[in-house]
Motif scaffolding. Structure first.
Motif, PDB file in Angstrom:
ATOM      1  N   VAL A 164       0.430  -1.421   0.368  1.00  0.00           N
ATOM      2  CA  VAL A 164      -0.114  -0.536   0.071  1.00  0.00           C
ATOM      3  C   VAL A 164       1.146   0.918  -0.046  1.00  0.00           C
ATOM      4  O   VAL A 164       0.606   1.740  -0.777  1.00  0.00           O
ATOM      5  CB  VAL A 164      -0.655  -0.419   0.879  1.00  0.00           C
ATOM      6  CG1 VAL A 164      -1.865   1.406   1.384  1.00  0.00           C
ATOM      7  CG2 VAL A 164      -1.920  -1.230   1.029  1.00  0.00           C
ATOM      8  N   LEU A 165       2.152   1.381   0.435  1.00  0.00           N
ATOM      9  CA  LEU A 165       2.749   2.304   0.458  1.00  0.00           C
ATOM     10  C   LEU A 165       3.629   2.697  -0.248  1.00  0.00           C
ATOM     11  O   LEU A 165       4.306   4.026  -0.688  1.00  0.00           O
ATOM     12  CB  LEU A 165       4.066   2.227   2.007  1.00  0.00           C
ATOM     13  CG  LEU A 165       3.707   2.170   3.394  1.00  0.00           C
ATOM     14  CD1 LEU A 165       4.664   2.013   4.099  1.00  0.00           C
ATOM     15  CD2 LEU A 165       2.966   3.549   3.717  1.00  0.00           C
ATOM     16  N   SER A 166       3.326   1.448  -1.716  1.00  0.00           N
ATOM     17  CA  SER A 166       4.115   2.066  -2.906  1.00  0.00           C
ATOM     18  C   SER A 166       3.257   2.845  -3.648  1.00  0.00           C
ATOM     19  O   SER A 166       3.694   3.489  -4.605  1.00  0.00           O
ATOM     20  CB  SER A 166       4.623   1.187  -3.340  1.00  0.00           C
ATOM     21  OG  SER A 166       3.220   0.485  -3.490  1.00  0.00           O
ATOM     22  N   GLU A 167       1.891   3.682  -3.125  1.00  0.00           N
ATOM     23  CA  GLU A 167       0.809   4.094  -3.471  1.00  0.00           C
ATOM     24  C   GLU A 167       1.683   5.772  -3.446  1.00  0.00           C
ATOM     25  O   GLU A 167       1.591   6.758  -4.161  1.00  0.00           O
ATOM     26  CB  GLU A 167       0.041   4.517  -3.033  1.00  0.00           C
ATOM     27  CG  GLU A 167      -0.955   3.557  -2.979  1.00  0.00           C
ATOM     28  CD  GLU A 167      -2.479   4.160  -2.433  1.00  0.00           C
ATOM     29  OE1 GLU A 167      -2.611   5.383  -2.240  1.00  0.00           O
ATOM     30  OE2 GLU A 167      -3.445   2.625  -2.240  1.00  0.00           O
ATOM     31  N   LEU A 168       2.652   6.143  -2.634  1.00  0.00           N
ATOM     32  CA  LEU A 168       3.252   7.359  -2.002  1.00  0.00           C
ATOM     33  C   LEU A 168       4.949   7.266  -3.430  1.00  0.00           C
ATOM     34  O   LEU A 168       5.629   8.372  -3.374  1.00  0.00           O
ATOM     35  CB  LEU A 168       3.694   6.994  -1.029  1.00  0.00           C
ATOM     36  CG  LEU A 168       2.333   6.833   0.110  1.00  0.00           C
ATOM     37  CD1 LEU A 168       3.129   7.190   0.910  1.00  0.00           C
ATOM     38  CD2 LEU A 168       2.152   8.019  -0.223  1.00  0.00           C
ATOM     39  N   VAL A 169       4.557   6.561  -4.601  1.00  0.00           N
ATOM     40  CA  VAL A 169       5.737   6.215  -5.571  1.00  0.00           C
ATOM     41  C   VAL A 169       5.700   7.991  -5.744  1.00  0.00           C
ATOM     42  O   VAL A 169       6.399   8.853  -6.707  1.00  0.00           O
ATOM     43  CB  VAL A 169       6.210   5.449  -6.073  1.00  0.00           C
ATOM     44  CG1 VAL A 169       7.127   4.247  -5.054  1.00  0.00           C
ATOM     45  CG2 VAL A 169       5.177   4.928  -6.811  1.00  0.00           C
ATOM     46  N   ARG A 170       4.672   8.187  -6.520  1.00  0.00           N
ATOM     47  CA  ARG A 170       4.063   9.910  -6.699  1.00  0.00           C
ATOM     48  C   ARG A 170       3.347  10.485  -6.190  1.00  0.00           C
ATOM     49  O   ARG A 170       3.450  10.259  -4.827  1.00  0.00           O
ATOM     50  CB  ARG A 170       2.581   9.056  -8.221  1.00  0.00           C
ATOM     51  CG  ARG A 170       2.591   7.949  -9.114  1.00  0.00           C
ATOM     52  CD  ARG A 170       1.613   8.114  -9.491  1.00  0.00           C
ATOM     53  NE  ARG A 170       0.957   7.361  -9.299  1.00  0.00           N
ATOM     54  CZ  ARG A 170       0.331   5.764  -8.407  1.00  0.00           C
ATOM     55  NH1 ARG A 170       1.860   5.331  -8.639  1.00  0.00           N
ATOM     56  NH2 ARG A 170      -0.503   5.357  -7.544  1.00  0.00           N
ATOM     57  N   PRO A 171       3.921  11.366  -6.826  1.00  0.00           N
ATOM     58  CA  PRO A 171       3.588  12.539  -5.773  1.00  0.00           C
ATOM     59  C   PRO A 171       2.360  12.905  -5.147  1.00  0.00           C
ATOM     60  O   PRO A 171       1.157  12.786  -5.737  1.00  0.00           O
ATOM     61  CB  PRO A 171       3.860  14.417  -6.586  1.00  0.00           C
ATOM     62  CG  PRO A 171       4.933  13.193  -7.224  1.00  0.00           C
ATOM     63  CD  PRO A 171       4.398  12.244  -8.216  1.00  0.00           C
TER      64      PRO A 171
END
Length: 166
Positions: free
Chosen positions: A77-84
């Motif tokens: 779920v934290l990989s969503e944060l690769v985009r600003p």
């Protein structure tokens, strides 16, 4: 301390229908005190409005190159944060017995760290090692836009912030 007040929940009805008369004093922390307290910890909570609703996750982190950084899996779920993404990041220290503590909230933008030089450096930074197992090779950096904090239950500046002021 720049101001003093009461916790928003003062006078709230307790679980047994009794009104609490306890009043908790607090003091706002300076930006420098907040930064020192942020740097004094290695686990915090990140919150954001994810694709399927609000999320809050604990992460181990480090402060490096004017960023709050943590490592995550490319598939979680934290990989969503690769985009600003606009996020909040919170660290605190609470004493349930003494009813004292502090809390620091950093607001900013999270995204994947892309700079090869910075990535090389981050692999050596203490505190950036994730507690969670598995492959955690994606570095997320939070550029802090605003940082605020409070010390409550006491009018003293938290000891970690006081030590750095000297």
């Amino acid at each position: 301390m720049t101001s003093q007040g009461q916790q928003a929940g003062d006078g709230a009805t307790g679980s047994h229908g009794q009104r609490s008369s306890r009043r908790i004093n607090y003091a706002d922390l300076t930006t420098a005190e907040c930064q020192t307290l942020l740097e004094s910890r290695d686990v915090g909570r990140i919150g954001w409005n994810a694709g399927h609703g609000p999320q809050i996750f604990p992460v181990s982190y480090a402060c490096a190159a004017d960023l709050i950084v943590f490592r995550t899996s490319p598939f979680g779920v934290l990989s969503e944060l690769v985009r600003p993404t606009q996020v909040v990041f919170e660290v605190d220290d609470l004493d349930d017995v003494a009813h004292t503590g502090w809390s620091v909230i950093a607001r900013g933008r999270a995204q994947a760290v892309a700079s090869p030089a910075l990535l090389t450096h981050l692999w050596t930074v203490d505190g950036a090692e994730p507690w969670a197992g598995g492959v955690r090779n994606v570095f997320i950096g939070i550029s802090v836009e605003r940082i605020t904090g409070r010390s409550f239950g006491s009018q003293r500046v938290p000891s970690a912030a006081r030590r750095s002021a000297h």
